[in-house]
Design a protein around this motif. Structure first.
Motif, PDB file in Angstrom:
ATOM      1  N   CYS A  83       0.831  -1.212   0.011  1.00 18.20           N
ATOM      2  CA  CYS A  83      -0.097   0.128   0.071  1.00 18.20           C
ATOM      3  C   CYS A  83       0.766   1.208   0.141  1.00 18.20           C
ATOM      4  CB  CYS A  83      -0.844   0.063   1.123  1.00 18.20           C
ATOM      5  SG  CYS A  83      -2.143   1.353   1.137  1.00 18.20           S
ATOM      6  N   VAL A  84       0.437   2.125  -0.725  1.00 17.98           N
ATOM      7  CA  VAL A  84       1.166   3.642  -0.671  1.00 17.98           C
ATOM      8  C   VAL A  84       1.557   4.088   0.659  1.00 17.98           C
ATOM      9  CG1 VAL A  84       0.922   6.044  -1.315  1.00 17.98           C
ATOM     10  CG2 VAL A  84       0.007   4.385  -2.582  1.00 17.98           C
ATOM     11  N   TRP A  85       0.659   3.890   1.746  1.00 15.67           N
ATOM     12  CA  TRP A  85       1.000   4.600   3.212  1.00 15.67           C
ATOM     13  C   TRP A  85       2.058   3.632   3.819  1.00 15.67           C
ATOM     14  CZ3 TRP A  85      -1.137   8.063   0.693  1.00 15.67           C
ATOM     15  CH2 TRP A  85      -2.313   7.955  -0.033  1.00 15.67           C
ATOM     16  N   ASP A  86       2.064   2.399   3.398  1.00 16.59           N
ATOM     17  CA  ASP A  86       3.105   1.514   4.185  1.00 16.59           C
ATOM     18  C   ASP A  86       4.600   2.077   3.769  1.00 16.59           C
ATOM     19  OD1 ASP A  86       1.110   0.129   5.290  1.00 16.59           O
ATOM     20  OD2 ASP A  86       1.161  -1.384   3.703  1.00 16.59           O
ATOM     21  N   LEU A  87       4.627   2.556   2.492  1.00 19.69           N
ATOM     22  CA  LEU A  87       5.899   3.277   1.959  1.00 19.69           C
ATOM     23  C   LEU A  87       6.034   4.702   2.274  1.00 19.69           C
ATOM     24  CD1 LEU A  87       5.594   1.164  -1.338  1.00 19.69           C
ATOM     25  CD2 LEU A  87       7.125   0.692   0.703  1.00 19.69           C
ATOM     26  N   VAL A  88       5.144   5.524   1.948  1.00 20.19           N
ATOM     27  CA  VAL A  88       5.259   7.018   2.222  1.00 20.19           C
ATOM     28  C   VAL A  88       4.063   7.298   3.182  1.00 20.19           C
ATOM     29  CG1 VAL A  88       5.630   9.081   1.114  1.00 20.19           C
ATOM     30  CG2 VAL A  88       6.187   6.774   0.018  1.00 20.19           C
ATOM     31  N   PRO A  89       4.136   7.199   4.480  1.00 20.40           N
ATOM     32  CA  PRO A  89       3.006   7.731   5.351  1.00 20.40           C
ATOM     33  C   PRO A  89       2.889   9.095   5.496  1.00 20.40           C
ATOM     34  CG  PRO A  89       5.185   6.871   6.665  1.00 20.40           C
ATOM     35  CD  PRO A  89       5.522   6.556   5.170  1.00 20.40           C
ATOM     36  N   ASP A  90       3.978   9.893   5.244  1.00 13.81           N
ATOM     37  CA  ASP A  90       3.702  11.405   5.125  1.00 13.81           C
ATOM     38  C   ASP A  90       2.688  12.101   4.207  1.00 13.81           C
ATOM     39  OD1 ASP A  90       5.439  11.671   7.397  1.00 13.81           O
ATOM     40  OD2 ASP A  90       6.790  12.923   6.537  1.00 13.81           O
ATOM     41  N   LEU A  91       2.361  11.081   3.212  1.00 18.94           N
ATOM     42  CA  LEU A  91       1.605  11.660   1.917  1.00 18.94           C
ATOM     43  C   LEU A  91       0.062  11.329   2.245  1.00 18.94           C
ATOM     44  CD1 LEU A  91       3.674  11.099  -1.088  1.00 18.94           C
ATOM     45  CD2 LEU A  91       3.651  12.883   0.386  1.00 18.94           C
ATOM     46  N   ASP A 127      -2.590  18.636 -11.273  1.00 18.69           N
ATOM     47  CA  ASP A 127      -1.743  19.612 -10.680  1.00 18.69           C
ATOM     48  C   ASP A 127      -1.870  19.509  -9.012  1.00 18.69           C
ATOM     49  OD1 ASP A 127      -1.162  20.668 -13.177  1.00 18.69           O
ATOM     50  OD2 ASP A 127      -2.945  22.187 -13.023  1.00 18.69           O
ATOM     51  N   VAL A 128      -1.881  18.260  -8.792  1.00 17.00           N
ATOM     52  CA  VAL A 128      -1.895  18.132  -7.301  1.00 17.00           C
ATOM     53  C   VAL A 128      -0.579  18.410  -6.789  1.00 17.00           C
ATOM     54  CG1 VAL A 128      -2.226  16.239  -5.474  1.00 17.00           C
ATOM     55  CG2 VAL A 128      -3.406  16.257  -7.450  1.00 17.00           C
ATOM     56  N   GLU A 129      -0.379  19.089  -5.435  1.00 14.91           N
ATOM     57  CA  GLU A 129       0.779  19.503  -4.901  1.00 14.91           C
ATOM     58  C   GLU A 129       0.950  18.835  -3.526  1.00 14.91           C
ATOM     59  OE1 GLU A 129       1.709  23.446  -5.108  1.00 14.91           O
ATOM     60  OE2 GLU A 129       1.746  23.787  -7.210  1.00 14.91           O
ATOM     61  N   LEU A 130       1.939  18.062  -3.343  1.00 16.33           N
ATOM     62  CA  LEU A 130       2.208  17.279  -2.167  1.00 16.33           C
ATOM     63  C   LEU A 130       3.589  17.447  -1.601  1.00 16.33           C
ATOM     64  CD1 LEU A 130       0.645  13.717  -3.240  1.00 16.33           C
ATOM     65  CD2 LEU A 130      -0.428  15.739  -1.936  1.00 16.33           C
ATOM     66  N   SER A 131       3.670  17.486  -0.282  1.00 14.48           N
ATOM     67  CA  SER A 131       4.879  17.729   0.416  1.00 14.48           C
ATOM     68  C   SER A 131       5.028  16.803   1.498  1.00 14.48           C
ATOM     69  CB  SER A 131       4.977  19.238   0.893  1.00 14.48           C
ATOM     70  OG  SER A 131       4.921  20.340  -0.125  1.00 14.48           O
ATOM     71  N   GLY A 132       6.313  16.437   1.747  1.00  6.77           N
ATOM     72  CA  GLY A 132       6.407  15.484   2.938  1.00  6.77           C
ATOM     73  C   GLY A 132       7.836  15.061   2.748  1.00  6.77           C
ATOM     74  N   GLU A 133       8.291  14.020   3.661  1.00  8.56           N
ATOM     75  CA  GLU A 133       9.383  13.353   3.623  1.00  8.56           C
ATOM     76  C   GLU A 133       9.425  11.628   3.238  1.00  8.56           C
ATOM     77  OE1 GLU A 133      11.043  13.232   7.748  1.00  8.56           O
ATOM     78  OE2 GLU A 133      10.783  15.463   8.124  1.00  8.56           O
ATOM     79  N   THR A 134      10.332  11.282   2.701  1.00  5.02           N
ATOM     80  CA  THR A 134      10.581  10.124   2.315  1.00  5.02           C
ATOM     81  C   THR A 134      11.637   9.159   2.979  1.00  5.02           C
ATOM     82  OG1 THR A 134      11.788  10.579   0.319  1.00  5.02           O
ATOM     83  CG2 THR A 134       9.363  10.595  -0.020  1.00  5.02           C
ATOM     84  N   PRO A 135      11.664   7.990   2.799  1.00  5.10           N
ATOM     85  CA  PRO A 135      12.948   7.383   3.132  1.00  5.10           C
ATOM     86  C   PRO A 135      14.245   7.710   2.609  1.00  5.10           C
ATOM     87  CG  PRO A 135      11.037   5.617   3.164  1.00  5.10           C
ATOM     88  CD  PRO A 135      10.451   6.955   2.691  1.00  5.10           C
ATOM     89  N   ALA A 136      13.977   8.177   1.251  1.00  6.61           N
ATOM     90  CA  ALA A 136      15.083   8.470   0.354  1.00  6.61           C
ATOM     91  C   ALA A 136      15.875   9.549   1.055  1.00  6.61           C
ATOM     92  CB  ALA A 136      14.745   8.619  -0.914  1.00  6.61           C
ATOM     93  N   LEU A 137      14.992  10.292   1.597  1.00  6.81           N
ATOM     94  CA  LEU A 137      15.910  11.778   2.231  1.00  6.81           C
ATOM     95  C   LEU A 137      15.325  12.010   3.640  1.00  6.81           C
ATOM     96  CD1 LEU A 137      16.391  14.250  -0.755  1.00  6.81           C
ATOM     97  CD2 LEU A 137      18.433  12.691   0.553  1.00  6.81           C
ATOM     98  N   PRO A 138      15.526  11.230   4.763  1.00  6.21           N
ATOM     99  CA  PRO A 138      14.868  11.180   6.001  1.00  6.21           C
ATOM    100  C   PRO A 138      15.260  12.734   6.495  1.00  6.21           C
ATOM    101  CG  PRO A 138      16.181   9.206   5.757  1.00  6.21           C
ATOM    102  CD  PRO A 138      16.587   9.979   4.612  1.00  6.21           C
ATOM    103  N   GLY A 139      14.171  13.450   6.931  1.00  9.71           N
ATOM    104  CA  GLY A 139      14.573  14.763   7.475  1.00  9.71           C
ATOM    105  C   GLY A 139      14.504  15.880   6.525  1.00  9.71           C
ATOM    106  N   VAL A 140      14.365  15.445   5.359  1.00 12.46           N
ATOM    107  CA  VAL A 140      14.230  16.598   4.407  1.00 12.46           C
ATOM    108  C   VAL A 140      12.808  16.731   3.740  1.00 12.46           C
ATOM    109  CG1 VAL A 140      15.340  17.428   2.152  1.00 12.46           C
ATOM    110  CG2 VAL A 140      16.636  16.133   3.792  1.00 12.46           C
ATOM    111  N   GLU A 141      12.197  17.873   3.844  1.00 14.19           N
ATOM    112  CA  GLU A 141      10.996  18.107   3.229  1.00 14.19           C
ATOM    113  C   GLU A 141      11.167  18.311   1.686  1.00 14.19           C
ATOM    114  OE1 GLU A 141       7.015  20.710   3.945  1.00 14.19           O
ATOM    115  OE2 GLU A 141       8.718  21.851   4.362  1.00 14.19           O
ATOM    116  N   ARG A 142      10.466  17.636   1.030  1.00 14.46           N
ATOM    117  CA  ARG A 142      10.387  17.479  -0.481  1.00 14.46           C
ATOM    118  C   ARG A 142       9.093  17.806  -1.047  1.00 14.46           C
ATOM    119  NH1 ARG A 142      12.965  11.843  -1.532  1.00 14.46           N
ATOM    120  NH2 ARG A 142      13.318  12.655  -4.018  1.00 14.46           N
TER     121      ARG A 142
END
Length: 468
Positions: free
Chosen positions: A196-204, A224-239
């Motif tokens: 599931c998406v949220w198992d991998l990227v819970p911030d979204l 044109d959906v704009e989303l922001s959050g953190e991913t395991p690729a760069l922990p602690g960095v808002e993307r």
């Protein structure tokens, strides 16, 4: 050469094909031939040794028509006529068995010919069918190769696309995903499948789940959906991402899943933020510069000489313009001290001895403007009244000292100038220097007019002027 390829067989097949295309004409021909045979039989009279003549056109008709209803009808009609002639006419039976044997031999011969022709035709048809099936198989194989090539192209396009692509099922689990989107999320392609998406990227989840559910339930496209959050690729960095969700319809026309197009806009977002900050900074600096120019104009004393007054104002504004150009070139992130010194020193090269710091010092925009104005006033006063007005020389040295907080020093020494007369009141240039040093730089000023020339010592903390 085969029987099917001989000229006789070719003519036979051509003739039979023509008669098959016109069944009515073939039937008429067959009946005509049978009638002619019957007429011949009657003409010969009783005792004619060939009562089976009507059979021959009947067999010919059935051969030409190839089993069609018209051929069968001709065969039945001819056999009925032959039977009637054989039994009804008196004396029709030949006196000996020889004519009968000849007639039967003729029937057998025609039957054998028909069988051979039929077998030849069957073999020809089988070969044609084999060629047709071979062509179909080749065409099918070629289509399969083309289909495989196109699928390979589509797979390459999907996998190598520079934006993230994915497909979710009705439970919002990954069915497909390309490397770009997997890299954005910080997991491998294999780790996504079935998850599931949220198992991998819970911030979204909070922002994206309602949109994805809406796409599944309503079958609409979310653009044109704009989303922001953190991913395991760069922990602690808002993307930041810009995404498009669209329904993938099944055979019943209802959404079976959701397609994803995802483009990371983190760098664009940060660039936009930097640009906004820069525009705000430029606006702020422009207002400050205009305020400084206004102060210069208002505080510059008019001595009765319009040209001198104009030159004084113009020189100070030009000094501000020069440092402003340096700051703009560096996007208002600061400027090196040696760049400002070289810029102000350029008209007096050879008359000024210079000693710079051992390492570069990056000044903040405010400190750069203050030091630029200080140097401009020192050079202007020296050109008007000091050493540079009488072929004297100037020693300008920068130093850095201090055990704790570092302190930057500026020492100005004039030599071999005209006799110095101490003015009764400090001029605007002196006031401007004092304001820049104590107000902007937070430093100390020692300004002394000695007989041999001006001695000016300035000290200011490095932390108060260094660029961030």
């Amino acid at each position: 050469m085969s029987a099917a390829g001989s000229p006789t067989a070719s003519c036979w097949f051509a003739l039979r094909g023509r008669f098959r295309r016109h069944p009515a004409l073939s039937l008429c021909l067959a009946l005509g031939l049978v009638g002619a045979a019957v007429a011949v039989r009657f003409a010969m009279g009783p005792g004619y040794p060939a009562p089976f003549i009507p059979f021959y056109p009947a067999i010919l008709a059935s051969t030409l028509l190839g089993g069609r209803p018209a051929g069968y009808a001709a065969l039945v009609a001819s056999m009925t006529s032959a039977a009637y002639l054989f039994f009804a006419l008196p004396g029709s039976m030949p006196p000996t068995a020889v004519p009968v044997a000849v007639a039967l031999f003729g029937l057998v011969a025609l039957t054998v010919i028909e069988i051979l022709v039929g077998l030849t035709s069957l073999a020809d048809r089988l070969r044609d069918r084999e060629r047709f099936l071979l062509q179909q198989a080749q065409a099918l194989a070629q289509r399969e190769v083309q289909t495989a090539a196109r699928l390979g192209e589509l797979e390459a396009i999907y996998e190598q696309a520079p934006i993230g692509l994915g497909f979710l099922d009705a439970d919002l689990r990954f069915v497909r995903i390309n490397s770009a989107l997997a890299e954005i999320n910080g997991h491998s392609v294999e780790a996504h499948l079935g998850q599931c998406v949220w198992d991998l990227v819970p911030d979204l989840r909070a922002n994206a789940e309602p949109l994805l559910r809406g796409v599944l339930e309503q079958g609409t496209i979310a653009r044109d959906v704009e989303l922001s959050g953190e991913t395991p690729a760069l922990p602690g960095v808002e993307r930041h991402w810009k995404e498009l969700f669209y329904p993938v319809l099944g055979a019943d026309g209802r959404p079976d899943g959701v397609g994803i197009l995802c483009e990371e806009t983190t760098d664009v977002k940060r660039a936009q933020e930097r640009e906004d900050l820069l525009m705000h900074e430029v606006d702020h600096r422009a207002k400050n510069l205009l305020a400084v120019v206004q102060s210069v104009v208002q505080l510059t004393r008019f001595t009765g000489d319009p040209d001198a007054f104009k030159a004084s104002i113009t020189g100070r504004i030009q000094a501000l313009g020069r440092v402003h150009a340096l700051l703009s070139r560096n996007r208002w992130e600061g400027v090196r001290l040696d760049e400002i010194v070289q810029q102000e020193l350029a008209p007096f090269e050879g008359a000024v001895g210079l000693a710079m710091l051992d390492h570069p010092l990056h000044l903040s925009p405010g400190a750069a403007q203050a030091i630029s104005m200080v140097l401009h006033e020192l050079f202007t006063n020296s050109v008007k009244y000091g050493a540079l007005s009488a072929n004297g020389r100037v020693e300008l040295a920068f130093s850095e000292s201090g055990d704790g907080e570092s302190v930057i020093g500026l020492d100005w020494r004039e030599h071999d100038g005209p006799p110095v007369t101490v003015p009764q009141a400090a001029g605007f240039g002196t006031k401007l220097i004092r304001t820049a040093v104590k107000g902007t730089l937070g430093g100390e000023l020692d300004y002394q007019l000695k007989p041999e020339g001006l001695h000016c010592t300035i000290r200011f903390p490095r932390s108060a002027c260094a660029a961030a």
